[in-house]
Motif scaffolding. Structure first.
Motif, PDB file in Angstrom:
ATOM      1  N   LEU A 419       2.507 -10.931   0.007  1.00 51.35           N
ATOM      2  CA  LEU A 419       1.668 -10.698  -1.172  1.00 51.35           C
ATOM      3  C   LEU A 419       0.277 -10.197  -0.817  1.00 51.35           C
ATOM      4  CD1 LEU A 419       2.543 -13.809  -3.378  1.00 51.35           C
ATOM      5  CD2 LEU A 419       3.423 -11.495  -3.570  1.00 51.35           C
ATOM      6  N   GLY A 420      -0.112 -10.326   0.439  1.00 47.31           N
ATOM      7  CA  GLY A 420      -1.486  -9.977   0.820  1.00 47.31           C
ATOM      8  C   GLY A 420      -1.840  -8.532   0.525  1.00 47.31           C
ATOM      9  N   LEU A 421      -0.992  -7.584   0.942  1.00 44.54           N
ATOM     10  CA  LEU A 421      -1.281  -6.167   0.712  1.00 44.54           C
ATOM     11  C   LEU A 421      -1.173  -5.815  -0.760  1.00 44.54           C
ATOM     12  CD1 LEU A 421       0.472  -4.465   3.761  1.00 44.54           C
ATOM     13  CD2 LEU A 421      -1.960  -4.941   3.428  1.00 44.54           C
ATOM     14  N   ALA A 422      -0.261  -6.466  -1.486  1.00 45.77           N
ATOM     15  CA  ALA A 422      -0.153  -6.220  -2.929  1.00 45.77           C
ATOM     16  C   ALA A 422      -1.430  -6.667  -3.637  1.00 45.77           C
ATOM     17  CB  ALA A 422       1.059  -6.944  -3.501  1.00 45.77           C
ATOM     18  N   ILE A 423      -1.981  -7.822  -3.238  1.00 43.54           N
ATOM     19  CA  ILE A 423      -3.235  -8.300  -3.825  1.00 43.54           C
ATOM     20  C   ILE A 423      -4.375  -7.361  -3.465  1.00 43.54           C
ATOM     21  CG2 ILE A 423      -4.939 -10.156  -3.699  1.00 43.54           C
ATOM     22  CD1 ILE A 423      -2.615 -12.120  -3.423  1.00 43.54           C
ATOM     23  N   THR A 424      -4.408  -6.902  -2.222  1.00 44.45           N
ATOM     24  CA  THR A 424      -5.459  -5.968  -1.800  1.00 44.45           C
ATOM     25  C   THR A 424      -5.419  -4.692  -2.630  1.00 44.45           C
ATOM     26  OG1 THR A 424      -5.389  -6.823   0.455  1.00 44.45           O
ATOM     27  CG2 THR A 424      -6.342  -4.637   0.148  1.00 44.45           C
ATOM     28  N   GLN A 425      -4.219  -4.154  -2.864  1.00 47.39           N
ATOM     29  CA  GLN A 425      -4.089  -2.946  -3.680  1.00 47.39           C
ATOM     30  C   GLN A 425      -4.578  -3.193  -5.112  1.00 47.39           C
ATOM     31  OE1 GLN A 425      -0.132  -1.557  -4.967  1.00 47.39           O
ATOM     32  NE2 GLN A 425      -0.625   0.400  -4.008  1.00 47.39           N
ATOM     33  N   SER A 426      -4.260  -4.352  -5.686  1.00 44.66           N
ATOM     34  CA  SER A 426      -4.706  -4.673  -7.044  1.00 44.66           C
ATOM     35  C   SER A 426      -6.223  -4.734  -7.119  1.00 44.66           C
ATOM     36  CB  SER A 426      -4.097  -6.006  -7.493  1.00 44.66           C
ATOM     37  OG  SER A 426      -2.690  -5.937  -7.526  1.00 44.66           O
ATOM     38  N   ILE A 427      -6.849  -5.315  -6.098  1.00 49.19           N
ATOM     39  CA  ILE A 427      -8.319  -5.408  -6.081  1.00 49.19           C
ATOM     40  C   ILE A 427      -8.935  -4.023  -5.985  1.00 49.19           C
ATOM     41  CG2 ILE A 427     -10.274  -6.211  -4.707  1.00 49.19           C
ATOM     42  CD1 ILE A 427      -8.595  -8.691  -4.014  1.00 49.19           C
TER      43      ILE A 427
END
Length: 454
Positions: A419-427
């Protein structure tokens, strides 16, 4: 409830109405032109006949002189059965009448006139025998034009028949043409009807569509493709959630059941509770991350913008990760400066995810380089680490939720659950920016492009 008229029916009726209108207008114009042509011919005929009568009668100005010419005039009239003549003296007394079947009183206006008498039609032409002479007898030339009127009546009947038949033929042909032309729309309807949760693969054959519908068909195919991709992602996401939660739940159940199988010392219970707490904290963090991503999907992330010096924020994070990097024998470095309007905590989380990801994949003796650069439109942040590259086919999926380039690897934190990269993309997207990954053998780089003002 009245059934609504189909599009093919509407087009057929429109074609029929247009054809009927055009045929009617053309028929009326032709009828008017024919009528005007007959009037012109009648005028020419009566003008010639008037010249002959003036030549025959000469300067006759009284009934006595006219009597000597009556027989000759009657003979000429008998040679033309469709013509008749009336002559009146200056005092209005009749001198000659070859049309006793017509009313005694006829219009006396000079020029060409029309007269209807029952089923017959006539053209009248009133003119003096001697133009410009006072007391000249008046001539009334009468031409039977009944055959003209019959022709015009048949013409009108033919016009109406043509209008009706052409409208009917156009309606039938228009319905056939419209139905044939709308076949791609019916194909669209069939494809749309066949789409379901179990079948998202049907597509429209754009190559066989007319140019006007090709763009719509392409848009529908793209929509079906997005739906299929989203459905697959949703199915995979649901499966991943179940998989991620099943392991800690199973651990909690097993550990708790084992602990409760027999009485144990207080320290064993304390140790079991601490172990369960770690699992519960991991699950809580996973749920929080999923809720965070759900907010991002619905546009509910609201960054608090403030002026940030990215170099200062990067130094804080590098200082935080320095002990872990030292343990892994990895060197951390930062270069460049940049400033931006953004949310401090959100951007720190995004950079922290990238640095944590880089540390886990950088071999001992490797290096992580964090670069900052001010651009014409904003700022560029890149986090590059040495190590094995990522295959090009995997790059587009790196930002998918729960995606791992190595499915066999499983770490024990929510960031490591995929989920880390998905959260980074959302931010990054919440700040109006874009993120991408570039990789070749020996290095991997994540690049963030942020606008100057979000």
């Amino acid at each position: 409830m009245m059934r609504r008229l189909s599009l093919a029916g509407r087009l057929a009726m429109l074609f029929a109405a247009c054809t009927a209108t055009v045929s009617l207008v053309a028929g009326v114009l032709f009828n008017r032109a024919s009528e005007s042509h007959f009037i012109e011919l009648d005028q020419q005929l009566l003008d010639g006949r008037l010249a002959e009568l003036r030549n025959t009668l000469g300067q006759v100005d009284n009934p006595a002189d006219f009597q000597s010419l009556r027989d000759r005039l009657q003979g000429e009239i008998n040679l033309r059965p469709d013509q008749a003549l009336r002559i009146h003296g200056a005092d209005g007394q009749p001198w000659f009448d070859s049309a006793p079947h017509l009313p005694m009183t006829l219009p006396t206006q000079p020029g060409l006139l029309s007269l209807l008498d029952g089923a017959s039609a006539y053209r009248l032409f009133n003119a003096p025998l001697t133009p410009g002479q006072a007391g000249s007898p008046e001539l009334t030339l009468i031409l039977d034009i009944t055959h003209h009127q019959h022709f015009l009546q048949r013409m009108q009947q033919l016009i109406w028949l043509t209008v009706g038949l052409s409208a009917l033929a156009t309606a039938l042909l228009g319905a056939w043409a419209a139905r044939s032309g709308l076949r791609p729309l019916r194909r669209m309807s069939e494809v749309a009807s066949s789409v379901s949760a179990n079948s998202l693969t049907p597509r429209l054959d754009i190559d066989r569509m007319p140019a006007e519908l090709a763009e719509l068909g392409q848009a529908l195919n793209a929509m079906l493709g997005r739906l299929e991709d989203s459905f697959q992602r949703l199915s995979a996401f649901s499966a991943d959630i179940a998989h991620e939660l099943r392991t800690p739940l199973s651990n909690l159940l097993t550990h708790t059941q084992v602990t409760l199988t027999r009485p144990r010392p207080l320290e064993d219970y304390r140790e079991a509770l601490h172990s369960n707490l770690e699992e519960l904290q991991w699950m809580a963090q996973l749920v929080n991350d999923m809720l965070y991503l759900a907010k991002a999907d619905h546009g509910l992330l609201s960054p608090s913008f403030e002026q940030l010096e990215l170099a200062d924020e990067a130094d804080v994070l590098l200082e935080f990760f320095a002990p872990l990097a030292e343990d892994n024998q990895v060197r951390l470095a930062r270069s460049g400066t940049a400033s931006i309007l953004g949310d401090r905590s959100m951007l720190r989380r995004a950079l922290s995810n990238l640095l944590d990801n880089a540390l886990r994949f950088t071999p001992a003796g490797g290096e992580i380089q964090l670069s900052l650069e001010a651009t014409a439109t904003g700022s560029r942040i890149s986090v590059q680490n040495s190590g094995a590259g990522i295959a090009a086919a995997l790059l587009p999926r790196l930002f998918d939720r729960f995606y791992r380039a190595d499915p066999a690897r499983h770490e024990g934190s929510s960031e490591h659950a995929g989920l880390g990269l998905a959260i980074t993309q959302s931010i990054v997207r919440a700040h109006g920016g874009q993120i991408r990954c570039e990789s070749e053998e020996g290095w991997t780089r994540f690049v963030i492009e942020l606008p100057r003002q979000a």
